[in-house]
Every structure is written in C-alpha cells, then in structure tokens.
Design a protein around this motif. Structure first.
Motif, PDB file in Angstrom:
ATOM      1  N   MET A   1      26.586  -3.268   2.835  1.00 53.70           N
ATOM      2  CA  MET A   1      26.004  -4.596   2.735  1.00 53.70           C
ATOM      3  C   MET A   1      25.138  -4.660   1.487  1.00 53.70           C
ATOM      4  SD  MET A   1      25.008  -5.683   6.638  1.00 53.70           S
ATOM      5  CE  MET A   1      24.759  -7.381   6.131  1.00 53.70           C
ATOM      6  N   GLU A   2      24.690  -5.850   1.170  1.00 48.66           N
ATOM      7  CA  GLU A   2      23.782  -6.001   0.042  1.00 48.66           C
ATOM      8  C   GLU A   2      22.782  -7.114   0.337  1.00 48.66           C
ATOM      9  OE1 GLU A   2      25.898  -8.977  -3.109  1.00 48.66           O
ATOM     10  OE2 GLU A   2      26.612  -6.895  -3.139  1.00 48.66           O
ATOM     11  N   GLN A   3      21.663  -7.074  -0.375  1.00 48.38           N
ATOM     12  CA  GLN A   3      20.670  -8.132  -0.266  1.00 48.38           C
ATOM     13  C   GLN A   3      19.855  -8.179  -1.556  1.00 48.38           C
ATOM     14  OE1 GLN A   3      17.521  -7.772   2.612  1.00 48.38           O
ATOM     15  NE2 GLN A   3      16.942  -5.706   2.021  1.00 48.38           N
ATOM     16  N   MET A   4      19.217  -9.325  -1.772  1.00 44.82           N
ATOM     17  CA  MET A   4      18.291  -9.482  -2.878  1.00 44.82           C
ATOM     18  C   MET A   4      16.915  -9.038  -2.395  1.00 44.82           C
ATOM     19  SD  MET A   4      20.215 -10.629  -5.313  1.00 44.82           S
ATOM     20  CE  MET A   4      19.024 -11.194  -6.540  1.00 44.82           C
ATOM     21  N   LEU A   5      16.273  -8.178  -3.180  1.00 47.00           N
ATOM     22  CA  LEU A   5      15.011  -7.588  -2.743  1.00 47.00           C
ATOM     23  C   LEU A   5      14.082  -7.426  -3.937  1.00 47.00           C
ATOM     24  CD1 LEU A   5      13.669  -6.196  -0.187  1.00 47.00           C
ATOM     25  CD2 LEU A   5      14.481  -4.044  -1.161  1.00 47.00           C
ATOM     26  N   VAL A   6      12.798  -7.596  -3.687  1.00 51.76           N
ATOM     27  CA  VAL A   6      11.781  -7.338  -4.709  1.00 51.76           C
ATOM     28  C   VAL A   6      11.159  -5.982  -4.420  1.00 51.76           C
ATOM     29  CG1 VAL A   6       9.607  -8.085  -5.736  1.00 51.76           C
ATOM     30  CG2 VAL A   6      11.288  -9.786  -5.014  1.00 51.76           C
ATOM     31  N   ARG A   7      11.258  -5.091  -5.389  1.00 57.18           N
ATOM     32  CA  ARG A   7      10.584  -3.797  -5.284  1.00 57.18           C
ATOM     33  C   ARG A   7       9.327  -3.849  -6.133  1.00 57.18           C
ATOM     34  NH1 ARG A   7      14.801   1.030  -6.512  1.00 57.18           N
ATOM     35  NH2 ARG A   7      15.944   1.119  -4.526  1.00 57.18           N
TER      36      ARG A   7
ATOM     37  N   ILE B   1      15.927   4.600   5.295  1.00 52.78           N
ATOM     38  CA  ILE B   1      16.582   4.179   4.063  1.00 52.78           C
ATOM     39  C   ILE B   1      16.093   5.087   2.954  1.00 52.78           C
ATOM     40  CG2 ILE B   1      16.933   2.269   2.437  1.00 52.78           C
ATOM     41  CD1 ILE B   1      15.882   0.461   4.806  1.00 52.78           C
ATOM     42  N   VAL B   2      17.000   5.562   2.135  1.00 56.55           N
ATOM     43  CA  VAL B   2      16.623   6.353   0.962  1.00 56.55           C
ATOM     44  C   VAL B   2      16.864   5.500  -0.276  1.00 56.55           C
ATOM     45  CG1 VAL B   2      17.075   8.423  -0.410  1.00 56.55           C
ATOM     46  CG2 VAL B   2      17.158   8.531   2.100  1.00 56.55           C
ATOM     47  N   GLN B   3      15.777   5.138  -0.948  1.00 62.15           N
ATOM     48  CA  GLN B   3      15.870   4.340  -2.177  1.00 62.15           C
ATOM     49  C   GLN B   3      16.248   5.283  -3.312  1.00 62.15           C
ATOM     50  OE1 GLN B   3      11.903   2.624  -2.230  1.00 62.15           O
ATOM     51  NE2 GLN B   3      12.586   0.794  -1.152  1.00 62.15           N
TER      52      GLN B   3
ATOM     53  N   GLN C   1       8.983  -4.844   6.740  1.00 59.80           N
ATOM     54  CA  GLN C   1       9.729  -5.886   7.435  1.00 59.80           C
ATOM     55  C   GLN C   1      10.764  -6.578   6.547  1.00 59.80           C
ATOM     56  OE1 GLN C   1       9.634  -6.486  10.745  1.00 59.80           O
ATOM     57  NE2 GLN C   1       8.404  -4.619  10.686  1.00 59.80           N
ATOM     58  N   ARG C   2      10.803  -6.250   5.252  1.00 53.84           N
ATOM     59  CA  ARG C   2      11.807  -6.857   4.380  1.00 53.84           C
ATOM     60  C   ARG C   2      13.227  -6.457   4.779  1.00 53.84           C
ATOM     61  NH1 ARG C   2       9.811  -4.917  -1.385  1.00 53.84           N
ATOM     62  NH2 ARG C   2       9.626  -3.010  -0.149  1.00 53.84           N
ATOM     63  N   TYR C   3      13.358  -5.403   5.577  1.00 53.43           N
ATOM     64  CA  TYR C   3      14.685  -4.922   5.966  1.00 53.43           C
ATOM     65  C   TYR C   3      15.139  -5.445   7.326  1.00 53.43           C
ATOM     66  CZ  TYR C   3      14.164  -1.690   2.068  1.00 53.43           C
ATOM     67  OH  TYR C   3      13.984  -1.153   0.810  1.00 53.43           O
ATOM     68  N   ALA C   4      14.298  -6.202   8.001  1.00 55.97           N
ATOM     69  CA  ALA C   4      14.626  -6.658   9.358  1.00 55.97           C
ATOM     70  C   ALA C   4      15.908  -7.485   9.374  1.00 55.97           C
ATOM     71  CB  ALA C   4      13.454  -7.450   9.935  1.00 55.97           C
ATOM     72  N   HIS C   5      16.030  -8.452   8.458  1.00 54.33           N
ATOM     73  CA  HIS C   5      17.211  -9.313   8.435  1.00 54.33           C
ATOM     74  C   HIS C   5      18.465  -8.532   8.047  1.00 54.33           C
ATOM     75  CE1 HIS C   5      14.956 -12.922   9.214  1.00 54.33           C
ATOM     76  NE2 HIS C   5      14.148 -12.706   8.185  1.00 54.33           N
TER      77      HIS C   5
ATOM     78  N   ARG D   1       0.811  -1.220   0.000  1.00 52.27           N
ATOM     79  CA  ARG D   1       0.000   0.000   0.000  1.00 52.27           C
ATOM     80  C   ARG D   1       0.846   1.274   0.000  1.00 52.27           C
ATOM     81  NH1 ARG D   1      -0.092  -2.528   4.762  1.00 52.27           N
ATOM     82  NH2 ARG D   1       0.226  -1.414   6.712  1.00 52.27           N
ATOM     83  N   ASP D   2       1.952   1.277   0.735  1.00 56.28           N
ATOM     84  CA  ASP D   2       2.790   2.479   0.765  1.00 56.28           C
ATOM     85  C   ASP D   2       3.463   2.704  -0.583  1.00 56.28           C
ATOM     86  OD1 ASP D   2       2.122   3.008   3.380  1.00 56.28           O
ATOM     87  OD2 ASP D   2       3.885   2.029   4.220  1.00 56.28           O
ATOM     88  N   GLU D   3       3.965   1.629  -1.194  1.00 59.67           N
ATOM     89  CA  GLU D   3       4.605   1.754  -2.498  1.00 59.67           C
ATOM     90  C   GLU D   3       3.589   2.158  -3.561  1.00 59.67           C
ATOM     91  OE1 GLU D   3       6.791  -1.741  -3.467  1.00 59.67           O
ATOM     92  OE2 GLU D   3       8.230  -1.496  -1.829  1.00 59.67           O
ATOM     93  N   ILE D   4       2.376   1.611  -3.479  1.00 54.43           N
ATOM     94  CA  ILE D   4       1.333   1.962  -4.446  1.00 54.43           C
ATOM     95  C   ILE D   4       0.947   3.433  -4.290  1.00 54.43           C
ATOM     96  CG2 ILE D   4      -1.078   1.555  -5.091  1.00 54.43           C
ATOM     97  CD1 ILE D   4      -0.608  -1.415  -4.379  1.00 54.43           C
ATOM     98  N   ARG D   5       0.797   3.875  -3.045  1.00 53.50           N
ATOM     99  CA  ARG D   5       0.470   5.287  -2.796  1.00 53.50           C
ATOM    100  C   ARG D   5       1.567   6.193  -3.370  1.00 53.50           C
ATOM    101  NH1 ARG D   5       0.467   5.119   2.457  1.00 53.50           N
ATOM    102  NH2 ARG D   5      -1.634   4.275   2.576  1.00 53.50           N
TER     103      ARG D   5
END
Length: 208
Positions: free
Chosen positions: A90-96, A168-170, A145-149, A46-50
């Motif tokens: 650091m880096e991680q695999m993420l779905v935006r 975090i600034v994307q 919560q995708r950033y918790a780990h 919802r936040d990304e859609i907004r």
C-alpha cells in the motif's frame, strides 16, 4: 478654530495610551500563541526529535524477520533486518518531521507476524516479493496515529486478521542524522521570533 481644552488633551492622551497597550497586548498574545504552537508541534514530534538528536550508532542486527516478533523491535530503535516483501503493498502521503507531504510505500514482510517496511520509492525502490536487507527506524503505530488509517485500509482491503503488535521500519532513517538540521532550523527560527517580540514589547513599554 479653537484649541483643545484640558479635558480633550487628557482624553486624547488616554486614547493613545489605551491603543498602545492594546498593541502591546496583541503582540504578547501573538508571541504566546507562537510559543504554544511550537510546544504543541515539539510534543507531537517528540519521538522523532529524540531520534534526530540521538548519538549516531550502528543498527542492531535483528536478522531474519521470520525469527522475531514485532514486540522484539522497540519503538524508536535503529535496526537492521532481512526478509521478503509480500505480493501486495500500500502507499500513503505522509509528512516526516519538518517536510512536505511525500509518497511512501508499505510492504509487510513474509513470516514476520506484523513487521512492515516504509519505503521512499524515489530513494529506495523496493518491489513486491523481493528479498531485502534494510536498516531504519522502528515505529510502533500505537505511538503515531498517522498510521491508523493506513492499517485500517490494509485490513479492510486484504481481510487481514487484527494483529496484537505491528511495527514499521522506516528504511534509511538513521539516528542523529535524519531530520536534525531541519529541527535545528525550526528551533532557531522560533527562538529568534520570540526574542524579536520580547525586544519589541520591552521597547514599547519603555516608551510609555
């Protein structure tokens, strides 16, 4: 060869009627499941859609991150800031949004007390100990919560003190532009699927 009796005809008719109703019920369940899955996805995004459907506007210039705190950056805001990346990252695999998993890099900015930049290394190659001026979408990890780990691993690897606030600034993610077409396609496909199922269900009911 003997013909079917009246009881057999009635029984066969009932069986066909039952099978038809079961097919309709299965289709209704499938449609409801698709709609429920779509609503669940939309709620999670919802936040990304907004942000994707917001009016495009210039970023709010925060200035040097050493002069602000993470709490000064509202979640889902579009900001511009400058600073220097730390000597580690650091880096991680993420779905935006609606996309494949992608590799992103993360750097904390010196003196920021908990402001990180999220960078697509293929589009915006940023290294360590580099002075940068970037703009992008602000994310409060408490809302995602995708950033918790990621931050658990960051604190574990680098022995960082627990921070009251993190932002975090994307980098490069602009409101009203990023992700809008993908979401429109998703909404269109979901709507067409629901409409097609409703038409099919109504047609089968009328056939009864």
């Amino acid at each position: 060869m003997t013909g079917l009796g009246l009881d057999d005809v009635i029984s066969e008719h009932r069986q066909k009627h039952t099978r038809r109703h079961r097919r309709i019920l299965r289709q209704i369940i499938f449609m409801v499941a698709c709609v429920a899955a779509g609503i669940w996805f939309i709620w999670g995004q919802r936040d990304e859609i907004r942000y994707a459907f917001a009016t495009n506007h210039p970023p709010v210039d925060i200035g040097d991150v050493a002069h602000v705190s993470p709490a000064d950056l509202p979640h889902n805001a579009f900001v511009k800031l400058r600073g220097i990346t730390e000597h580690r990252g650091m880096e991680q695999m993420l779905v935006r949004g609606i996309a494949w998993r992608h590799r992103f890099q993360y750097f904390r900015l010196l003196g920021s007390r908990g402001i990180f930049v999220e960078v697509d290394p293929e589009r915006d190659p940023i290294g360590t100990v580099t002075q940068i001026q970037v703009s992008g979408r602000v994310v409060d990890p408490n809302h995602d919560q995708r950033y918790a780990h990621l931050f658990a691993a960051y604190d574990n690897n680098f022995g960082s003190m627990e921070r009251a606030q993190i932002r975090i600034v994307q980098v490069g993610v602009e409101p009203g532009i990023w992700g809008r077409n993908a979401y429109l396609l998703f909404f269109t496909m979901l709507s067409l699927l629901v409409i097609a199922n409703i038409v099919s269900i109504v047609r089968k009911i009328r056939e009864n």
